[in-house]
Motif scaffolding. Structure first.
Motif, short mmCIF file in Angstrom:
data_model
loop_
_atom_site.label_atom_id
_atom_site.label_comp_id
_atom_site.label_asym_id
_atom_site.label_seq_id
_atom_site.Cartn_x
_atom_site.Cartn_y
_atom_site.Cartn_z
N VAL A 234 0.81 -1.18 0.06
CA VAL A 234 0.12 0.02 0.08
C VAL A 234 0.78 1.23 0.01
O VAL A 234 0.40 2.27 -0.66
CB VAL A 234 -1.00 0.11 1.17
CG1 VAL A 234 -0.09 0.01 2.60
CG2 VAL A 234 -1.85 0.96 1.01
N GLN A 235 2.08 1.22 0.77
CA GLN A 235 2.76 2.42 0.68
C GLN A 235 3.35 2.82 -0.60
O GLN A 235 3.38 3.91 -1.04
CB GLN A 235 4.05 2.07 1.58
CG GLN A 235 4.91 3.34 2.17
CD GLN A 235 5.99 3.54 3.12
OE1 GLN A 235 6.50 2.34 3.03
NE2 GLN A 235 5.98 4.31 4.09
N GLY A 236 3.92 1.70 -1.51
CA GLY A 236 4.25 1.96 -2.63
C GLY A 236 3.07 2.73 -3.67
O GLY A 236 3.16 3.37 -4.49
N MET A 237 1.79 1.86 -3.47
CA MET A 237 0.66 2.24 -4.32
C MET A 237 0.35 3.74 -4.18
O MET A 237 0.18 4.56 -4.90
CB MET A 237 -0.32 1.55 -4.10
CG MET A 237 -0.42 0.11 -4.40
SD MET A 237 -1.49 -1.07 -3.95
CE MET A 237 -3.21 -0.11 -4.70
N GLN A 238 0.33 4.11 -2.83
CA GLN A 238 0.10 5.68 -2.61
C GLN A 238 1.25 6.54 -3.00
O GLN A 238 0.85 7.40 -3.58
CB GLN A 238 0.17 5.74 -0.81
CG GLN A 238 -0.84 5.27 -0.35
CD GLN A 238 -0.86 5.13 1.35
OE1 GLN A 238 0.17 5.50 1.76
NE2 GLN A 238 -1.78 5.04 2.00
N PHE A 239 2.68 6.07 -3.00
CA PHE A 239 3.43 7.07 -3.82
C PHE A 239 3.22 7.06 -5.47
O PHE A 239 3.38 8.23 -6.04
CB PHE A 239 4.92 6.39 -3.41
CG PHE A 239 5.32 6.89 -2.09
CD1 PHE A 239 5.37 7.90 -1.73
CD2 PHE A 239 6.16 5.71 -1.37
CE1 PHE A 239 5.83 8.18 -0.26
CE2 PHE A 239 6.50 5.94 -0.06
CZ PHE A 239 6.17 7.23 0.40
N ALA A 240 2.98 5.84 -5.66
CA ALA A 240 2.36 5.84 -7.22
C ALA A 240 1.20 6.91 -7.52
O ALA A 240 1.25 7.52 -8.40
CB ALA A 240 2.09 4.33 -7.49
N GLY A 241 0.53 7.09 -6.62
CA GLY A 241 -0.72 7.62 -6.95
C GLY A 241 -0.33 9.25 -6.83
O GLY A 241 -1.01 10.00 -7.48
N TYR A 242 0.50 9.74 -5.99
CA TYR A 242 1.16 10.99 -5.76
C TYR A 242 1.80 11.29 -7.22
O TYR A 242 1.73 12.38 -8.02
CB TYR A 242 2.03 11.15 -4.91
CG TYR A 242 1.66 11.23 -3.53
CD1 TYR A 242 0.36 11.21 -3.34
CD2 TYR A 242 2.48 10.35 -2.32
CE1 TYR A 242 -0.26 11.03 -2.07
CE2 TYR A 242 2.11 10.19 -0.96
CZ TYR A 242 0.67 10.49 -0.89
OH TYR A 242 0.01 10.35 0.35
N VAL A 243 2.40 10.25 -7.90
CA VAL A 243 3.02 10.51 -9.10
C VAL A 243 2.35 10.59 -10.33
O VAL A 243 2.05 11.72 -11.01
CB VAL A 243 4.19 9.09 -9.40
CG1 VAL A 243 4.73 9.47 -10.73
CG2 VAL A 243 5.16 9.36 -8.65
N ILE A 244 1.11 9.93 -10.29
CA ILE A 244 -0.02 10.12 -11.31
C ILE A 244 -0.78 11.48 -11.14
O ILE A 244 -0.87 11.95 -12.22
CB ILE A 244 -1.04 8.84 -11.10
CG1 ILE A 244 -0.42 7.49 -11.29
CG2 ILE A 244 -2.22 9.14 -11.60
CD1 ILE A 244 -1.29 6.37 -11.12
N ALA A 245 -0.89 11.75 -9.88
CA ALA A 245 -1.62 13.01 -9.53
C ALA A 245 -0.69 14.28 -10.10
O ALA A 245 -1.20 15.26 -10.54
CB ALA A 245 -1.91 13.18 -8.34
#
Length: 271
Positions: A234-245
Motif C-alpha cells: 500500500v505504501q508504494g501504491m500511495q507513492f504511485a498515486g502521488y506521481v499519477i496526480a
C-alpha cells in the motif's frame, strides 16, 4: 569578483534545483517499491521494480483524476472569460467610476482566502451547490479572476493602438475587435493565466474538502489518502498515486513553458 559572484549564483541555483528534484526522485523510486524495500533501501532504486503499483493505484484514482480535470478546466475557462472581458473593458473604454471599480477588484487580491471560507460556504449552501462541480469551479474562479484581470488589462493596454484603430476604420465593432484581434494577440498572457489557474485548481485542497462529501465529485487531491491495498504494497501504491496526480501538471508545463515565460515577461514590461 564577477566570477566569484557568478559562482555564488550557480551554487545557490544548484542547491535550489537539488531541493526541488531530490524529493521528486525519492517519490518516483519509492513508488516502484514494496514496504520492505522502502525501509531497507530508501535512498536508492531497488529490484525488482514493482510497476504494478501504478496499475493498481490508477484503477482506484482514475474517476477522481477525471473529476480534477473537469474542475480545473472549468476554472481555467471561467477565469479566462471573466478576465478577458473585464480586462478589455478597462483597457478600451472610459466610463464613470472606472478607476474606483478597477481598484476594488484589485483589492480582492489582498483578502486572505480563509477569511471568506465560511461566508462563501454559506452562500453556496443557500444556492444548493454543495457537493457539485459548480461549487468547486465557481469558488476558486471568483478569487482568481482579480489577478487575471490585472494581468490581462495590463497586456491589452500594451497592444498597438494603430491595429485597433485600423479595425475600427474598417467597420469592426468592439466584439469583433475583442474576439478576432485582442484575443489572438494575447496568447502569451492568456497561457500564463491558464497555467497559474491550472495550478490553483489542481492543487486546491481546502475548498473541495469543505464543499464535497462522498466520492462522486471528489477531486484527486482528496482521494490520494484513500488509496488502499495489501499491507506490504500500500505504501508504494500511495507513492504511485502521488506521481499519477502530478503528471497532468508536469505535461502542462512541458508544453506551455515557453508561452508561460513569454507571458510573464510581457506582463512585466507592458503597460
Amino acid at each position: 569578483m564577477r566570477r566569484l559572484g557568478a559562482a555564488a549564483n550557480y551554487s545557490v541555483l544548484t542547491l535550489l534545483l537539488l531541493l526541488t528534484l531530490v524529493p521528486f526522485y525519492m517519490l518516483v523510486i519509492s513508488s516502484l517499491k514494496y514496504r520492505d524495500q522502502v525501509i531497507h533501501q530508501f535512498w536508492s532504486p531497488s529490484l525488482p521494480l514493482h510497476v504494478n503499483n501504478y496499475a493498481q493505484a490508477f484503477v482506484q484514482l482514475w474517476p477522481y483524476l477525471w473529476n480534477s480535470l473537469l474542475i480545473t478546466s472549468g476554472i481555467i475557462i471561467c477565469v479566462l472569460v471573466n478576465s478577458t472581458l473585464a480586462g478589455y473593458a478597462f483597457a478600451r473604454f472610459s466610463f464613470f467610476g472606472k478607476g474606483v471599480l478597477y481598484y476594488l477588484i484589485i483589492m480582492l487580491m489582498m483578502v486572505p482566502s480563509f477569511l471568506i471560507l465560511i461566508p462563501q460556504f454559506i452562500l453556496f449552501k443557500n444556492l444548493g451547490l454543495i457537493n457539485t462541480y459548480w461549487a468547486q469551479i465557481f469558488g476558486p474562479m471568483a478569487g482568481a479572476s482579480a489577478m487575471a484581470t490585472m494581468l490581462i488589462r495590463t497586456f491589452f493596454e500594451g497592444l498597438s493602438r494603430s491595429v485597433l484603430e485600423v479595425a475600427e476604420v474598417d467597420g469592426a465593432g468592439d466584439v469583433r475587435i475583442y474576439w478576432q484581434i485582442a484575443i489572438p494577440l494575447s496568447v502569451p498572457i492568456l497561457s500564463t493565466v491558464a497555467v497559474i489557474n491550472a495550478l490553483l485548481g489542481w492543487n486546491n485542497y481546502v475548498w473541495p474538502l469543505v464543499v464535497t462529501s462522498g466520492d462522486k465529485v471528489k477531486p484527486i487531491i482528496l482521494a490520494l489518502g484513500s488509496v488502499h491495498g495489501p499491507m506490504d504494497q500500500v505504501q508504494g501504491m500511495q507513492f504511485a498515486g502521488y506521481v499519477i496526480a502530478s503528471l497532468p501538471l508536469l505535461l502542462l508545463f512541458l508544453f506551455a513553458t515557453r508561452t508561460f515565460v513569454s507571458g510573464i515577461t510581457a506582463g512585466a514590461v507592458k503597460g
